[in-house]
Design a protein around this motif. Structure first.
Motif, short mmCIF file in Angstrom:
data_model
loop_
_atom_site.label_atom_id
_atom_site.label_comp_id
_atom_site.label_asym_id
_atom_site.label_seq_id
_atom_site.Cartn_x
_atom_site.Cartn_y
_atom_site.Cartn_z
N LYS A 1 0.83 -1.20 0.00
CA LYS A 1 0.00 0.00 0.00
C LYS A 1 0.87 1.25 0.00
N ASP A 2 2.05 1.15 0.57
CA ASP A 2 2.99 2.27 0.63
C ASP A 2 3.38 2.69 -0.78
N ALA A 3 3.22 3.98 -1.07
CA ALA A 3 3.48 4.48 -2.42
C ALA A 3 4.93 4.28 -2.84
N GLU A 4 5.87 4.40 -1.92
CA GLU A 4 7.28 4.26 -2.25
C GLU A 4 7.66 2.81 -2.58
N LEU A 5 6.88 1.86 -2.09
CA LEU A 5 7.20 0.45 -2.31
C LEU A 5 6.27 -0.22 -3.32
N ALA A 6 5.21 0.48 -3.70
CA ALA A 6 4.16 -0.13 -4.52
C ALA A 6 4.68 -0.67 -5.84
N THR A 7 5.73 -0.08 -6.39
CA THR A 7 6.22 -0.51 -7.70
C THR A 7 7.08 -1.78 -7.63
N LEU A 8 7.48 -2.17 -6.42
CA LEU A 8 8.33 -3.34 -6.27
C LEU A 8 7.47 -4.60 -6.24
N PRO A 9 7.74 -5.56 -7.13
CA PRO A 9 6.95 -6.81 -7.14
C PRO A 9 7.23 -7.63 -5.88
N LEU A 10 6.16 -7.95 -5.15
CA LEU A 10 6.27 -8.64 -3.87
C LEU A 10 5.74 -10.07 -3.99
N GLU A 11 6.52 -11.02 -3.55
CA GLU A 11 6.09 -12.41 -3.48
C GLU A 11 6.12 -12.87 -2.03
N LEU A 12 4.95 -13.21 -1.48
CA LEU A 12 4.86 -13.56 -0.07
C LEU A 12 5.27 -15.00 0.17
N ASP A 13 5.83 -15.25 1.37
CA ASP A 13 6.15 -16.62 1.77
C ASP A 13 4.86 -17.42 1.95
N ALA A 14 4.94 -18.70 1.68
CA ALA A 14 3.83 -19.61 1.91
C ALA A 14 4.24 -20.62 2.98
#
Length: 383
Positions: free
Chosen positions: A237-250
């Motif tokens: 949700k953070d605008a500064e981080l929003a462009t970074l592709p995030l893959e969550l741990d499972a």
């Protein structure tokens, strides 16, 4: 699993996924001067959550709700294995899944039911009571432990040593299902003050459901790390981080998941026994037998938190007798030995007389007879 070793101090951050970084996609990311150009321009960094400074909020609908649950399971497992065994305790609220989503963690109750508050909570009345319990815990931390001496529970624990206070993790899946208006307000209060008190919140919100009357999600968003489900995955949700592709741990498959949880539970039994050295409470030799029992008997027995001693006080007002009760192996005899020995160090034989009756045929009190404890007027080992 075989390589896992219990942690010492609590981590300052908890891993929860990975972020792919490509300098070529960033403006000015790759220098035009070849001499300054790095060998690698694309790499993967761990995604970390501050602990316990910022709690976590995941908003999702439809298939995203299951993904939110898996992400929370993974974070819980990271905390379980990343914090010293026994020093993190969970309160889990799962009204939609009726506890099934987090049933693997119920194996902890086989070793210590305090770690998982005995069960997973689903009904409105139980949910509100658990939030009340957490609120009262936070009040106790602020008023008894922190006061004006410590800013946070981390500072307190650094001084408390073996008496360190466990961290609490509140897990809520499918909010606001079965949340009353008052329960929602308590949740806001816990998030607002929880970090200072060592209370960490993992919250998933069903974005399709109407919120409780008078409740505004922005009251939580401003104080939590927020992840939103869009286009088949979670985004910052953070605008500064929003462009970074995030893959969550499972979380791992069921069998290794259960094995790991039980391995931690077994370690809880090993390290949960708090031992305070006896010389922590005994007087300096120059002060032996300097106590005056004319007004009361005052003997330190152990630690009470980070800065204080726990005293036994007898002889004043209605404080005249002591009853020690507990199951086998809980430490009753050890406590009696601490009382007898420390009384004999603080007070002289002219101040205290001891009448020791041992119904275990001398197993406990016989050494006091063998070594002629001067305070002992009677040591009955065969009565």
């Amino acid at each position: 699993l075989t390589e896992w070793e219990p942690a010492g101090e609590a981590p300052r951050a908890v891993p929860f996924g990975r972020v792919a970084v490509d300098l070529a996609q960033m403006e000015g990311g790759i220098p035009t001067d070849g001499r300054l150009r790095p060998e690698r321009t694309a790499f993967v960094l761990p995604a970390l959550l501050p602990f316990p400074d910022r709690s976590v909020l995941l908003t999702a609908a439809d298939e995203g709700r299951a993904a939110a649950t898996r992400a929370i399971q993974a974070i819980m497992l990271h905390l379980l294995t990343g914090v010293r065994p026994g020093k993190v305790r969970y309160t889990v609220i799962d009204p939609v899944g009726l506890g099934e989503s987090f049933s693997a963690f119920m194996h902890l109750a086989d070793f210590d039911d305090q770690i998982i508050t005995s069960r997973i909570w689903t009904e409105s009345t139980h949910i509100e009571q658990q939030l009340i319990n957490l609120t009262e815990h936070m009040e106790n931390v602020i008023q008894v432990y922190l006061r004006n001496e410590f800013e946070t529970i981390q500072q307190y624990n650094a001084s408390a040593g073996e008496m360190a206070e466990p961290y609490r993790v509140l897990v809520v899946a499918g909010f606001p299902t079965n949340f009353t208006e008052s329960a929602a307000r308590r949740l806001v209060s816990i998030v607002a003050s929880g970090a200072r008190c060592g209370v960490y919140v993992l919250l998933s919100v069903d974005s399709r459901m109407p919120l409780p009357h008078g409740f505004n999600l922005s009251d939580l968003q401003s104080q939590m790390v927020q992840l939103d489900w869009r286009e088949g995955r979670f985004h910052w949700k953070d605008a500064e981080l929003a462009t970074l592709p995030l893959e969550l741990d499972a979380p791992p498959p069921p069998k290794p998941f259960t094995d790991l949880v039980r391995a931690v539970g077994e370690r809880i039994l090993e390290v949960d026994r708090v031992e305070v050295p006896f010389d922590f409470v005994v007087p300096e030799q120059d002060n032996w037998w300097k106590g005056d029992s004319a007004r009361e008997l005052d003997v330190p027995l152990g630690r009470a938190g980070a800065m204080k001693l726990q005293h036994l006080n007898l002889g004043r007002g209605t404080s005249q007798h002591v009853l020690v009760a507990g199951k086998t192996g809980s430490g009753k005899s050890t406590l009696l030995h601490a009382i007898i020995t420390n009384v004999a160090l603080w007070y002289g034989p002219d101040q205290v007389e001891l009448y020791l009756v041992d119904f275990k045929k001398g197993v406990e009190f016989k050494p006091y007879a063998e070594h002629n404890l001067p305070h002992a007027r009677v040591i009955a080992v065969e009565s």
